[in-house]
Structures are given as C-alpha cells and as structure tokens.
Design a protein around this motif. Structure first.
Motif, PDB file in Angstrom:
ATOM      1  N   ILE A   8       0.866  -1.173   0.000  1.00 23.79           N
ATOM      2  CA  ILE A   8       0.000   0.000   0.000  1.00 23.79           C
ATOM      3  C   ILE A   8       0.904   1.223   0.000  1.00 23.79           C
ATOM      4  CG2 ILE A   8      -1.803   1.283   1.221  1.00 23.79           C
ATOM      5  CD1 ILE A   8      -2.627  -1.324   2.562  1.00 23.79           C
ATOM      6  N   PRO A   9       1.048   1.935  -1.135  1.00 26.58           N
ATOM      7  CA  PRO A   9       1.953   3.086  -1.194  1.00 26.58           C
ATOM      8  C   PRO A   9       1.281   4.338  -0.627  1.00 26.58           C
ATOM      9  CG  PRO A   9       0.960   2.746  -3.340  1.00 26.58           C
ATOM     10  CD  PRO A   9       0.420   1.663  -2.445  1.00 26.58           C
ATOM     11  N   VAL A  10       2.002   5.072   0.213  1.00 26.83           N
ATOM     12  CA  VAL A  10       1.480   6.296   0.811  1.00 26.83           C
ATOM     13  C   VAL A  10       2.418   7.442   0.444  1.00 26.83           C
ATOM     14  CG1 VAL A  10       0.746   7.444   2.940  1.00 26.83           C
ATOM     15  CG2 VAL A  10       0.546   4.947   2.725  1.00 26.83           C
ATOM     16  N   GLY A  11       1.878   8.456  -0.197  1.00 28.53           N
ATOM     17  CA  GLY A  11       2.719   9.584  -0.595  1.00 28.53           C
ATOM     18  C   GLY A  11       2.029  10.432  -1.635  1.00 28.53           C
ATOM     19  N   ASP A  12       2.820  11.251  -2.307  1.00 23.67           N
ATOM     20  CA  ASP A  12       2.258  12.234  -3.231  1.00 23.67           C
ATOM     21  C   ASP A  12       2.134  11.731  -4.662  1.00 23.67           C
ATOM     22  OD1 ASP A  12       2.109  14.063  -1.154  1.00 23.67           O
ATOM     23  OD2 ASP A  12       4.149  14.799  -1.498  1.00 23.67           O
ATOM     24  N   ARG A  26       0.959   9.760  -8.072  1.00 26.22           N
ATOM     25  CA  ARG A  26      -0.353   9.575  -8.682  1.00 26.22           C
ATOM     26  C   ARG A  26      -1.015   8.280  -8.231  1.00 26.22           C
ATOM     27  NH1 ARG A  26      -1.242   6.902 -13.839  1.00 26.22           N
ATOM     28  NH2 ARG A  26       0.988   6.521 -13.688  1.00 26.22           N
ATOM     29  N   LEU A  27      -0.253   7.206  -8.052  1.00 25.58           N
ATOM     30  CA  LEU A  27      -0.812   5.911  -7.683  1.00 25.58           C
ATOM     31  C   LEU A  27      -0.713   5.638  -6.185  1.00 25.58           C
ATOM     32  CD1 LEU A  27       0.485   3.704 -10.651  1.00 25.58           C
ATOM     33  CD2 LEU A  27      -1.741   4.832 -10.394  1.00 25.58           C
ATOM     34  N   GLY A  28      -0.432   6.681  -5.387  1.00 21.74           N
ATOM     35  CA  GLY A  28      -0.317   6.520  -3.952  1.00 21.74           C
ATOM     36  C   GLY A  28      -1.543   7.023  -3.209  1.00 21.74           C
ATOM     37  N   PHE A  29      -1.664   6.624  -1.937  1.00 25.49           N
ATOM     38  CA  PHE A  29      -2.735   7.080  -1.056  1.00 25.49           C
ATOM     39  C   PHE A  29      -2.253   8.233  -0.184  1.00 25.49           C
ATOM     40  CE2 PHE A  29      -3.725   2.624  -1.848  1.00 25.49           C
ATOM     41  CZ  PHE A  29      -5.105   2.619  -2.030  1.00 25.49           C
ATOM     42  N   ASP A  30      -3.180   9.119   0.194  1.00 26.80           N
ATOM     43  CA  ASP A  30      -2.888  10.016   1.288  1.00 26.80           C
ATOM     44  C   ASP A  30      -3.126   9.253   2.593  1.00 26.80           C
ATOM     45  OD1 ASP A  30      -5.640   9.931   1.627  1.00 26.80           O
ATOM     46  OD2 ASP A  30      -5.973  12.018   1.053  1.00 26.80           O
ATOM     47  N   ARG A  31      -2.935   9.921   3.726  1.00 25.40           N
ATOM     48  CA  ARG A  31      -3.030   9.230   5.015  1.00 25.40           C
ATOM     49  C   ARG A  31      -4.416   8.634   5.220  1.00 25.40           C
ATOM     50  NH1 ARG A  31      -6.261   9.198   9.716  1.00 25.40           N
ATOM     51  NH2 ARG A  31      -5.002   8.509  11.492  1.00 25.40           N
ATOM     52  N   ASP A  32      -5.472   9.438   4.969  1.00 26.70           N
ATOM     53  CA  ASP A  32      -6.833   8.937   5.185  1.00 26.70           C
ATOM     54  C   ASP A  32      -7.174   7.806   4.223  1.00 26.70           C
ATOM     55  OD1 ASP A  32      -7.205  10.748   7.211  1.00 26.70           O
ATOM     56  OD2 ASP A  32      -8.210  12.244   5.958  1.00 26.70           O
ATOM     57  N   GLY A  33      -6.716   7.931   2.982  1.00 24.46           N
ATOM     58  CA  GLY A  33      -6.961   6.880   2.005  1.00 24.46           C
ATOM     59  C   GLY A  33      -6.278   5.584   2.395  1.00 24.46           C
ATOM     60  N   ALA A  34      -5.073   5.684   2.969  1.00 21.27           N
ATOM     61  CA  ALA A  34      -4.352   4.485   3.392  1.00 21.27           C
ATOM     62  C   ALA A  34      -5.080   3.790   4.532  1.00 21.27           C
ATOM     63  CB  ALA A  34      -2.932   4.854   3.813  1.00 21.27           C
ATOM     64  N   VAL A  35      -5.662   4.562   5.460  1.00 18.91           N
ATOM     65  CA  VAL A  35      -6.426   3.971   6.562  1.00 18.91           C
ATOM     66  C   VAL A  35      -7.636   3.222   6.002  1.00 18.91           C
ATOM     67  CG1 VAL A  35      -7.846   4.464   8.580  1.00 18.91           C
ATOM     68  CG2 VAL A  35      -5.664   5.645   8.268  1.00 18.91           C
TER      69      VAL A  35
END
Length: 270
Positions: free
Chosen positions: A81-85, A87-96
């Motif tokens: 699950i990639p978290v970061g800025d 295009r294919l990454g999640f922000d913090r809330d999306g990762a949760v």
C-alpha cells in the motif's frame, strides 16, 4: 482474514507511519517488522540487488518514496500500500480506508484497486543487476551536453536518439522524471514509458513499450551516468548495452478511480 493473514508491516519514518501503525491496531491487524530487503553482502550496492529477502507480511504499508522503492524492489509476498504524493499513492486517510478494506476482505467499499507492478532488473554488464521500482536514466554528466543513444525494444525495433539522455519508467514512476521529460503517464499493466531527455530534434517521439528494453550509448566522448531510482550508479561505457527487464511483479493497492477521485471522496466525507 486468518490471524496469520492480518500481519501488517508499516515502513517509513515520518509522522504518517506512526499514525498508520496505530490505524493497523485499531483495524485489528497485527504489526510485523519486514525482513531487511538487502542482504548484508549487498548492503553497499544502493538499490536492492536481485534476489533480496522478502518482507513477511500480508500487507506492507510503505510511507514515502524511499519506503515504496525499498518495498517494491524487495518483492514482498504481500500487497504493498503506497502512501505519498505520487499519482498511484494514497494520502493518510486513504491508506487507513485501504487498510480496513483489505484487512476485512471487503470488496464493497469503493477504495482500493488491486493491481500488479513490475520490478525491473537493470544490468549494465559490469556487476550484479540491481532492481528498480520507479525509473532508470542514462544522462550526460554535464547539463546540456548532447550524446547519441540507441533504444532497442523487445521485438527488435531500434531507435537512435540525439539528446541529453533517455529515461525508462515503470507505471509507478511514469509521473516523475519521465513525465517531466515529455513521457506519457502509464496505468498499471500498461508497460514502460521511454522518453528522451532534452532531445536535439524539435520533433521527437516518446514510447510505451513491453517490459524489456535495451539502452546503448553510441558516441564516445561525453561522460554518461547511469541513475537508478534517483541514485547515481556510475559511468556508462559506450557501446556496452544496458539491459532493463521486468523480472518480478508485486501485488499493489492503488486508489480506486485515481488519486484525485479518492481525495475528493475523503473531502466530501469529512
């Protein structure tokens, strides 16, 4: 999920990683430490060499580009699950939200796309091949110094380019340097983006190719560097091909509908 399937490794050192470790516990997951992706004998080689150990977790939450790169090149058995800025990454809330969906095994929540991502091996013929998650670049050591490069594609077609360099990017890395150089954004499964850097010609193509490409410096004189995931690997010898090939695939979670849609959804729900 069975207890053994609820093991989650969270890698990365910033505040988001600490918050996501708490989110794992809240969602009923079991925190696990990933194995070191680089063997001790290979620890000074930069990006993980081919054949590194794999993190032992069902899910690997990777926070930031460095953690995503290390997780991908280690080819974990679980889902990244990639978290970061990116295009294919999640922000913090999306990762949760993605964590909760994947731990629950629910397919009804409109949060996660399940895709696979290629891990590339880069072989310059001078040492052990290394793995890359984002991109591979051959570029003149001095700015605005033109050289000549051959790009050979999987079915034998070859292009000759006069430019500062050439960049080859995976779908995950196609929104970075390759896109800045004029390359296309590539969706998961869409192949590799190949783009010249500051080409001499005013009309130059960029390409999407299958998961194998060969780069060769055709002109002697200008010093050329090999850069793998942003790290300089050394000089490139003229006429010695650099082989770039997908050697593994990693299970990946990305925001369903794209990052912008996921951001809008979280904003509407807040």
């Amino acid at each position: 999920m069975e207890p053994s399937e609820r093991r989650v490794a969270v890698v990365g050192d910033d505040d988001r990683a600490s918050e996501l470790r708490d989110a794992v516990r809240d969602a009923g997951g079991r925190l696990a430490e990933p194995a070191d992706p680089i063997d001790e004998a290979e620890a000074d080689t930069g990006p993980a060499a081919v054949g590194g150990e794999r993190p032992d977790a069902a899910l690997v939450v990777a926070v930031g580009d460095a953690a995503v790169r290390d997780a991908v090149v280690a080819a974990p058995r679980g889902t990244v699950i990639p978290v970061g800025d990116r295009r294919l990454g999640f922000d913090r809330d999306g990762a949760v939200a993605a964590l909760r969906q994947l731990l629950d095994g629910s397919e009804t929540d409109d949060v996660v796309n399940r895709v696979t991502h290629p891990v590339l091996a880069v072989d310059d013929g001078a040492g052990t091949p290394v793995r890359t998650a984002f991109d591979v670049t051959v570029v003149t050591d001095e700015p605005a110094r033109i050289s000549e490069f051959a790009v050979e594609f999987a079915r034998g077609r070859e292009e000759s380019i006069r430019a500062d360099g050439v960049v080859v990017a995976t779908p995950l890395g196609s929104d970075g340097y390759a896109n800045a150089a004029g390359g296309p954004l590539v969706e998961p499964g869409g192949g590799l983006a190949v783009a010249p850097i500051a080409p001499f010609s005013t009309r130059t193509d960029a390409w999407i190719t299958a998961e194998r490409v060969r780069l060769t410096v055709e002109r002697e004189g200008e010093p050329i560097a090999l850069v793998v995931d942003g790290e300089r690997r050394g000089a490139v010898e003229p006429h010695r091909p650099i082989e770039i090939e997908a050697v593994d695939r990693v299970a990946f979670a990305t925001p369903k509908g794209g990052r912008e849609r996921a951001d809008r959804k979280h904003s509407n729900n807040s």
